[in-house]
Design an enzyme around this catalytic site. Structure first.
Site, short mmCIF file in Angstrom:
data_model
loop_
_atom_site.label_atom_id
_atom_site.label_comp_id
_atom_site.label_asym_id
_atom_site.label_seq_id
_atom_site.Cartn_x
_atom_site.Cartn_y
_atom_site.Cartn_z
N ASP A 1 -0.38 -0.73 -4.90
CA ASP A 1 -1.67 -0.26 -5.39
C ASP A 1 -1.61 1.12 -6.03
O ASP A 1 -2.51 1.51 -6.77
CB ASP A 1 -2.73 -0.29 -4.28
CG ASP A 1 -2.44 0.68 -3.15
OD1 ASP A 1 -1.30 1.17 -3.03
OD2 ASP A 1 -3.37 0.95 -2.36
N ASN A 2 -0.58 1.88 -5.73
CA ASN A 2 -0.37 3.19 -6.37
C ASN A 2 1.03 3.67 -6.00
O ASN A 2 1.78 2.96 -5.33
CB ASN A 2 -1.43 4.22 -5.94
CG ASN A 2 -1.70 4.28 -4.46
OD1 ASN A 2 -2.77 3.89 -3.99
ND2 ASN A 2 -0.73 4.74 -3.68
N HIS B 1 -11.06 -2.41 1.32
CA HIS B 1 -11.32 -1.04 0.85
C HIS B 1 -12.20 -0.97 -0.40
O HIS B 1 -12.02 -0.10 -1.25
CB HIS B 1 -9.99 -0.30 0.60
CG HIS B 1 -10.12 1.19 0.77
ND1 HIS B 1 -9.12 2.07 0.37
CD2 HIS B 1 -11.10 1.95 1.28
CE1 HIS B 1 -9.49 3.31 0.63
NE2 HIS B 1 -10.71 3.26 1.18
N LYS C 1 -5.94 -5.59 3.63
CA LYS C 1 -6.82 -4.48 3.29
C LYS C 1 -7.78 -4.83 2.15
O LYS C 1 -7.38 -5.36 1.12
CB LYS C 1 -5.95 -3.28 2.91
CG LYS C 1 -6.70 -2.04 2.46
CD LYS C 1 -5.74 -0.89 2.27
CE LYS C 1 -6.39 0.32 1.61
NZ LYS C 1 -5.46 1.47 1.52
N CYS D 1 -6.12 4.23 -3.66
CA CYS D 1 -6.34 2.83 -3.29
C CYS D 1 -7.52 2.13 -3.96
O CYS D 1 -7.35 1.15 -4.68
CB CYS D 1 -6.52 2.73 -1.78
SG CYS D 1 -5.19 3.47 -0.80
N ASP E 1 0.83 -1.21 0.00
CA ASP E 1 0.00 0.00 0.00
C ASP E 1 0.86 1.26 0.00
O ASP E 1 1.61 1.50 0.96
CB ASP E 1 -0.89 -0.04 1.25
CG ASP E 1 -2.14 0.80 1.12
OD1 ASP E 1 -2.27 1.53 0.12
OD2 ASP E 1 -2.99 0.72 2.02
N ASP E 2 0.78 2.04 -1.06
CA ASP E 2 1.50 3.31 -1.17
C ASP E 2 3.02 3.13 -1.22
O ASP E 2 3.76 3.97 -0.70
CB ASP E 2 1.17 4.24 0.01
CG ASP E 2 -0.25 4.79 -0.02
OD1 ASP E 2 -1.04 4.33 -0.87
OD2 ASP E 2 -0.58 5.64 0.81
N LYS F 1 1.65 9.82 -4.96
CA LYS F 1 0.25 9.44 -4.80
C LYS F 1 -0.66 10.68 -4.92
O LYS F 1 -0.40 11.71 -4.34
CB LYS F 1 0.04 8.80 -3.44
CG LYS F 1 -1.39 8.41 -3.12
CD LYS F 1 -1.51 7.82 -1.73
CE LYS F 1 -2.95 7.47 -1.39
NZ LYS F 1 -3.08 6.88 -0.04
N HIS G 1 1.54 2.29 4.09
CA HIS G 1 0.56 3.39 4.16
C HIS G 1 0.63 4.06 5.54
O HIS G 1 0.91 3.42 6.55
CB HIS G 1 -0.82 2.77 3.95
CG HIS G 1 -1.94 3.73 3.71
ND1 HIS G 1 -2.48 4.52 4.71
CD2 HIS G 1 -2.66 4.00 2.59
CE1 HIS G 1 -3.48 5.23 4.21
NE2 HIS G 1 -3.61 4.94 2.92
#
Length: 434
Positions: A274-275, A128, A126, A67, A27-28, A290, A210
C-alpha cells in the site's frame, strides 16, 4: 517447454472463462523487502515463486505514501483526492475517528462492481476506509469481512493504538486468539476451499509488516506492549525478518489452496504494497520511506500472475500505480466501471498479453494535509518533479534513481512543464480541508 499451440489454447481458455481474483495487499512493505527484489538477510520463496510464474514490476508505485488514500484509490480505481476520505492521510483510529468520514456506500467500488457482475466477494484483513455504522466493507460491495478496521493493531491482542479491540467478523466485534497474519491466512484458505458455482474475488489485505513489530513468537512483547513506548517503538531486523517470513508462508498457503482445489489456472493473482516501507525495510537504490514522496515512500513491489495471459519469469519496467490494478482486474473479469465514475487507471492486460509495448505515464501525488511543508510529485517518463514546502527539484530517475542530482536549472522546460501539469491536475481534485 510448452508448444506455441498449447500456449494459444491456454490463452484462449483463460480469456473465455471469467477468472477468480486474489488480490494480496501488504502493509508498509519496502520496494526491496522481498528476496527477489534484493533482500539478502532472509528469503521469501513463496512470493518469489509467484513472481517467477508471472510478471514482476520494477517501476510500480502506490497511489500514496500512507495507508488510507492508497486503499481508496484501489477500491474506486480513481485518484483518492476525488473523495474527502482520500484526504485523510491516514484515517484516525476507531476511538478518534470522525463518524462522518469514510468511503461512501453509494460510491461504486471494485467489490460492488464485481458483485453486480456475479462474483462472490470477500475482504480479509485491513480495511482502514471508515467505520460502522456509516461505513465499512459490507456497505461497499463485500459479501463478507474478517479483519481490522483501523490502521494498525497488535498482532496478538488485536487492539489498536488506543487500546480498543479492533477485530471483526462482518459487523460483529470478535476476540479471537492468534497471530493476526496467521488468522488472515486461515480465513483466506477457508474461503478459497469452499465449494461454489460462481467466480470469486478475494481481497487479502495483510496488516503485516506494519508496526507494531512483533513476530509470530513474540507474544510476550504483546503482553507488555502498553508498558513500552508505543506502537512505533521497538522492533529489530530479526523481528522484521520473522514477520515477513511468516507473511511469505501465509502467501504460500494461499497459493497452495488454489492449486489443491484446482483453481490456480483460472485465478488472477496480484501482490502489491500500500506504500513504501518503514524503519526496517530495504529500499534498494531509493531515497526516503513511508511518509515521503521520494521514491522510497511510494515505489513498491508488485507482481501479477495470470495463467494463460502472463508468461513466466518476466520483469517489466513499465511504470504502473495502484489504481491500474483495479482497471486490470475489472477488464480481466469483463466488468465495466460505472459511467459516472470513469477510471483514472490503465488496464494492463494488453501489456501483459504482449499486445502493447511499454508506454509513457504521467502520474501525480500530493501529501501532507496536516503538515506545514506539503509534498508534491509528478512522474512523467523518466522525469520526476518533486516539491516540499518551498524546495523544488527535477530528477531523472533513469540515471539517478536515488534522487541526488537536481536538474531543474539545466532542464528548465521540462521542470516548468511538469510543475504546470501538477497545477492543472490539482485543480481537478478536492482541495485539502474539503
Amino acid at each position: 517447454m510448452a508448444t506455441a499451440g498449447a500456449n494459444l489454447f491456454s490463452r484462449a481458455t483463460a480469456q473465455s472463462r471469467r477468472p477468480n481474483v486474489v488480490f494480496i495487499l501488504v502493509d508498509d512493505m519496502g520496494w526491496g523487502d522481498l528476496s527477489i527484489y534484493g533482500r539478502t538477510d532472509y528469503a521469501t520463496p513463496n512470493i518469489d515463486r509467484l513472481a517467477q510464474q508471472g510478471v514482476r514490476f520494477t517501476n510500480a508505485y502506490a497511489n500514496q505514501t500512507v495507508c488510507t488514500p492508497t486503499r481508496i484509490a484501489f477500491y474506486t480505481g480513481r485518484y483518492q483526492a476525488r473523495l474527502p476520505v482520500g484526504l485523510r492521510e491516514p484515517l484516525a483510529n476507531i476511538s478518534q475517528a470522525d463518524p462522518n468520514v469514510g468511503l461512501p456506500p453509494s460510491h461504486p467500488t471494485i467489490a460492488s462492481l464485481l458483485k453486480a457482475n456475479g462474483y462472490e466477494t470477500a475482504l480479509v484483513g485491513k480495511w482502514h476506509c471508515g467505520y460502522p455504522p456509516n461505513f465499512g466493507p459490507l456497505r461497499s460491495g463485500f459479501d463478507e469481512y474478517f479483519g481490522n478496521l483501523s490502521g494498525g493493531i497488535d498482532y496478538f491482542n488485536h487492539r489498536d493504538g488506543s487500546r480498543v479491540l479492533d477485530f471483526y467478523e462482518g459487523n460483529l466485534l470478535v476476540d479471537r486468539p492468534g497471530y493476526a497474519t496467521d488468522l488472515y491466512t486461515d480465513k483466506a484458505v477457508e474461503f478459497i476451499q469452499r465449494p461454489r458455482s460462481r467466480p470469486f474475488y478475494l481481497s487479502l489485505h495483510y496488516n503485516a509488516p506494519h508496526w507494531p513489530w512483533e513476530g509470530p513468537e513474540d507474544e510476550e512483547l504483546s503482553r507488555n506492549f502498553y508498558n513500552t513506548n508505543g506502537y512505533t517503538a521497538g522492533g529489530s531486523q530479526a523481528i522484521y525478518a520473522a514477520m515477513v517470513k511468516n507473511l511469505d508462508d501465509g502467501v504460500g498457503r494461499v497459493l497452495q489452496a488454489l492449486e489443491t482445489t484446482g483453481q490456480a489456472n483460472n485465478t488472477l493473482v496480484i501482490f502489491a504494497s500500500d506504500n513504501g516501507g518503514e524503519r526496517y525495510s530495504f529500499f534498494g537504490p531509493f531515497r526516503g520511506r513511508k511518509g515521503s514522496l521520494y521514491e522510497g515512500g511510494i515505489r513498491v513491489p508488485t507482481i501479477i500472475r495470470y495463467p494463460g495471459v502472463t508468461q513466466t519469469n518476466q520483469v517489466s519496467n513499465q511504470v504502473i500505480i495502484t489504481f491500474d490494478l483495479t482497471a486490470t482486474i475489472l477488464a480481466a473479469t469483463n466488468t465495466k466501471f460505472h459511467p459516472d465514475y470513469p477510471p483514472d487507471g490503465q488496464n494492463l492486460l494488453p501489456l501483459l498479453r504482449g499486445e502493447r509495448s511499454e508506454f509513457s505515464r504521467t502520474l501525480f501525488w500530493r501529501y501532507g494535509a496536516g503538515l506545514a511543508t506539503r509534498q508534491t510529485a509528478v512522474r512523467s517518463g523518466d522525469w520526476k518533479y518533486w516539491r516540499q514546502g518551498n524546495q523544488e527539484a527535477l530528477f531523472n530517475l533513469a540515471t539517478d534513481p536515488g534522487e541526488t542530482t537536481d536538474l531543474k536549472a539545466s532542464n528548465a522546460q521540462v521542470f516548468t512543464r511538469l510543475r504546470n501539469q501538477f497545477q492543472h491536475w490539482e485543480l481537478q481534485m478536492l482541495p485539502y480541508g474539503a
